[in-house]
Design a protein around this motif. Structure first.
Motif, PDB file in Angstrom:
ATOM      1  N   ARG A  46      13.205 -56.559 -11.532  1.00 17.47           N
ATOM      2  CA  ARG A  46      11.944 -56.984 -12.184  1.00 17.47           C
ATOM      3  C   ARG A  46      10.849 -55.834 -12.281  1.00 17.47           C
ATOM      4  NH1 ARG A  46       9.385 -59.135 -16.544  1.00 17.47           N
ATOM      5  NH2 ARG A  46       7.521 -60.037 -15.616  1.00 17.47           N
ATOM      6  N   LEU A  47      10.956 -55.288 -11.072  1.00 14.24           N
ATOM      7  CA  LEU A  47       9.844 -53.861 -10.875  1.00 14.24           C
ATOM      8  C   LEU A  47      10.319 -52.814 -11.782  1.00 14.24           C
ATOM      9  CD1 LEU A  47       8.825 -54.257  -7.236  1.00 14.24           C
ATOM     10  CD2 LEU A  47       7.713 -55.419  -9.230  1.00 14.24           C
ATOM     11  N   LEU A  48      11.719 -52.596 -11.768  1.00 13.53           N
ATOM     12  CA  LEU A  48      12.368 -51.508 -12.668  1.00 13.53           C
ATOM     13  C   LEU A  48      11.917 -51.886 -14.008  1.00 13.53           C
ATOM     14  CD1 LEU A  48      13.900 -48.981 -12.589  1.00 13.53           C
ATOM     15  CD2 LEU A  48      15.946 -50.203 -13.068  1.00 13.53           C
ATOM     16  N   SER A  49      11.877 -53.007 -14.613  1.00 16.03           N
ATOM     17  CA  SER A  49      11.836 -53.240 -15.970  1.00 16.03           C
ATOM     18  C   SER A  49      10.254 -53.132 -16.164  1.00 16.03           C
ATOM     19  CB  SER A  49      12.352 -54.610 -16.376  1.00 16.03           C
ATOM     20  OG  SER A  49      11.527 -55.657 -15.522  1.00 16.03           O
ATOM     21  N   LEU A  50       9.460 -53.536 -15.385  1.00 23.43           N
ATOM     22  CA  LEU A  50       7.755 -53.489 -15.508  1.00 23.43           C
ATOM     23  C   LEU A  50       7.616 -51.963 -15.508  1.00 23.43           C
ATOM     24  CD1 LEU A  50       6.622 -56.401 -13.324  1.00 23.43           C
ATOM     25  CD2 LEU A  50       6.420 -56.112 -15.796  1.00 23.43           C
ATOM     26  N   GLY A  51       8.259 -51.214 -14.594  1.00 19.76           N
ATOM     27  CA  GLY A  51       8.125 -49.738 -14.396  1.00 19.76           C
ATOM     28  C   GLY A  51       8.243 -49.273 -16.090  1.00 19.76           C
ATOM     29  N   MET A  52       9.358 -49.597 -16.288  1.00 20.97           N
ATOM     30  CA  MET A  52      10.094 -49.002 -17.664  1.00 20.97           C
ATOM     31  C   MET A  52       9.184 -49.228 -18.833  1.00 20.97           C
ATOM     32  SD  MET A  52      12.393 -46.921 -16.824  1.00 20.97           S
ATOM     33  CE  MET A  52      13.179 -46.760 -18.364  1.00 20.97           C
ATOM     34  N   HIS A  53       8.556 -50.506 -18.778  1.00 21.09           N
ATOM     35  CA  HIS A  53       7.538 -51.019 -19.587  1.00 21.09           C
ATOM     36  C   HIS A  53       6.356 -49.978 -19.785  1.00 21.09           C
ATOM     37  CE1 HIS A  53       5.391 -53.475 -22.492  1.00 21.09           C
ATOM     38  NE2 HIS A  53       4.464 -53.525 -21.413  1.00 21.09           N
ATOM     39  N   ALA A  54       5.883 -49.472 -18.290  1.00 21.41           N
ATOM     40  CA  ALA A  54       4.835 -48.748 -18.397  1.00 21.41           C
ATOM     41  C   ALA A  54       5.113 -47.340 -18.764  1.00 21.41           C
ATOM     42  CB  ALA A  54       4.316 -48.626 -16.860  1.00 21.41           C
ATOM     43  N   TRP A  55       6.276 -46.876 -18.531  1.00 26.01           N
ATOM     44  CA  TRP A  55       6.635 -45.528 -19.024  1.00 26.01           C
ATOM     45  C   TRP A  55       6.983 -45.465 -20.348  1.00 26.01           C
ATOM     46  CZ3 TRP A  55      11.577 -44.304 -21.222  1.00 26.01           C
ATOM     47  CH2 TRP A  55      11.832 -42.774 -21.465  1.00 26.01           C
ATOM     48  N   THR A  67       0.545 -53.354 -15.984  1.00 29.56           N
ATOM     49  CA  THR A  67       1.945 -53.351 -15.354  1.00 29.56           C
ATOM     50  C   THR A  67       1.757 -53.569 -13.939  1.00 29.56           C
ATOM     51  OG1 THR A  67       2.684 -51.899 -17.066  1.00 29.56           O
ATOM     52  CG2 THR A  67       3.929 -51.648 -15.051  1.00 29.56           C
ATOM     53  N   ALA A  68       0.924 -52.873 -13.243  1.00 25.48           N
ATOM     54  CA  ALA A  68       0.287 -53.008 -11.699  1.00 25.48           C
ATOM     55  C   ALA A  68      -0.056 -54.261 -11.539  1.00 25.48           C
ATOM     56  CB  ALA A  68      -0.647 -51.919 -11.160  1.00 25.48           C
ATOM     57  N   ASP A  69      -0.687 -54.824 -12.735  1.00 24.34           N
ATOM     58  CA  ASP A  69      -1.155 -56.243 -12.071  1.00 24.34           C
ATOM     59  C   ASP A  69       0.008 -57.385 -12.461  1.00 24.34           C
ATOM     60  OD1 ASP A  69      -3.111 -58.191 -11.766  1.00 24.34           O
ATOM     61  OD2 ASP A  69      -3.400 -58.547 -14.067  1.00 24.34           O
ATOM     62  N   ALA A  70       0.911 -56.936 -13.468  1.00 25.57           N
ATOM     63  CA  ALA A  70       1.939 -57.801 -13.431  1.00 25.57           C
ATOM     64  C   ALA A  70       3.019 -57.834 -12.258  1.00 25.57           C
ATOM     65  CB  ALA A  70       2.715 -57.513 -14.814  1.00 25.57           C
ATOM     66  N   GLN A  71       2.996 -56.619 -11.609  1.00 23.86           N
ATOM     67  CA  GLN A  71       3.910 -56.469 -10.712  1.00 23.86           C
ATOM     68  C   GLN A  71       3.437 -57.214  -9.452  1.00 23.86           C
ATOM     69  OE1 GLN A  71       4.230 -52.205 -10.264  1.00 23.86           O
ATOM     70  NE2 GLN A  71       6.069 -52.030 -11.369  1.00 23.86           N
ATOM     71  N   LEU A  72       2.150 -57.222  -9.478  1.00 26.46           N
ATOM     72  CA  LEU A  72       1.710 -57.696  -8.212  1.00 26.46           C
ATOM     73  C   LEU A  72       1.568 -59.300  -8.173  1.00 26.46           C
ATOM     74  CD1 LEU A  72      -0.076 -57.480  -5.685  1.00 26.46           C
ATOM     75  CD2 LEU A  72      -2.122 -57.456  -6.959  1.00 26.46           C
ATOM     76  N   GLY A  73       1.475 -59.741  -9.399  1.00 29.11           N
ATOM     77  CA  GLY A  73       1.474 -61.162  -9.629  1.00 29.11           C
ATOM     78  C   GLY A  73       2.889 -61.627  -9.479  1.00 29.11           C
ATOM     79  N   PHE A  74       3.649 -61.017  -9.842  1.00 30.48           N
ATOM     80  CA  PHE A  74       5.153 -61.238  -9.883  1.00 30.48           C
ATOM     81  C   PHE A  74       5.842 -61.345  -8.322  1.00 30.48           C
ATOM     82  CE2 PHE A  74       9.879 -59.824  -9.296  1.00 30.48           C
ATOM     83  CZ  PHE A  74      10.226 -61.139  -9.613  1.00 30.48           C
ATOM     84  N   THR A  75       4.996 -60.314  -7.493  1.00 30.32           N
ATOM     85  CA  THR A  75       5.545 -60.321  -5.960  1.00 30.32           C
ATOM     86  C   THR A  75       4.753 -61.577  -5.432  1.00 30.32           C
ATOM     87  OG1 THR A  75       5.485 -57.963  -6.292  1.00 30.32           O
ATOM     88  CG2 THR A  75       5.313 -58.776  -4.049  1.00 30.32           C
ATOM     89  N   TRP A  76       3.549 -62.140  -5.807  1.00 25.88           N
ATOM     90  CA  TRP A  76       3.305 -62.982  -4.944  1.00 25.88           C
ATOM     91  C   TRP A  76       3.698 -64.336  -5.397  1.00 25.88           C
ATOM     92  CZ3 TRP A  76       0.220 -62.705  -1.009  1.00 25.88           C
ATOM     93  CH2 TRP A  76      -0.687 -61.610  -0.758  1.00 25.88           C
ATOM     94  N   HIS A  77       4.245 -64.339  -6.787  1.00 28.05           N
ATOM     95  CA  HIS A  77       4.679 -65.668  -7.098  1.00 28.05           C
ATOM     96  C   HIS A  77       6.185 -65.878  -6.657  1.00 28.05           C
ATOM     97  CE1 HIS A  77       1.706 -65.754 -10.330  1.00 28.05           C
ATOM     98  NE2 HIS A  77       1.783 -67.108 -10.119  1.00 28.05           N
TER      99      HIS A  77
END
Length: 145
Positions: A46-55, A67-77
């Protein structure tokens, strides 16, 4: 009058429903480790896919922040869900699975804390506004104390 066989059978069934038997340690530990690995793979993909989205967004229109906000939210959830699964495993008396899931949740909470720290450092709070009566002190202006 002694209880009948049917009554003792019903009571025994109710006791088993109320308190499930503890699974064997080998199976319990194996399930815990497999869940830990599955959570790790799911998190990294999931983090790789979000990073690729930012790239792919070339980080020009605020994609990095989203993307950073989505990664943070995903991690908390995911951390919350992992604690929930650990509680479920504890209710089912799978001690080792619960312990491994709590360990995974602690790893996720560490990752979330690091991501939150990076987010807070990259997005500082705006400075407090100056009072309306404040006059800046310029050299040679004669208004400095």
């Amino acid at each position: 009058m002694p209880p009948t066989d049917r009554a003792t059978t019903v009571i025994a069934r109710l006791r088993r429903l109320r308190r499930p038997e503890q699974p064997p340690v080998g199976r319990d530990l194996t399930i815990g480790v497999l869940l830990f690995l599955a959570l790790g793979v799911f998190y990294l993909v999931r983090l790789l896919s979000l990073g690729m989205h930012a790239w792919a967004g070339q980080v020009t229109d605020g994609t990095a922040d989203r993307t950073a906000d989505a990664q943070l939210g995903f991690t908390w959830h995911l951390m919350g869900a992992t604690f929930g699964f650990a509680a479920l495993a504890a209710l089912l008396r799978a001690r080792w699975t619960a312990a491994v899931l709590v360990l995974a949740a602690l790893v996720l909470s560490t990752s979330a804390a690091q991501q939150q720290h990076a987010w807070d450092r990259g997005h500082p709070a705006p400075p407090t506004p100056l009072p309306t009566w404040y006059t800046p002190c310029y050299s040679g202006s004669g208004r400095c104390n």
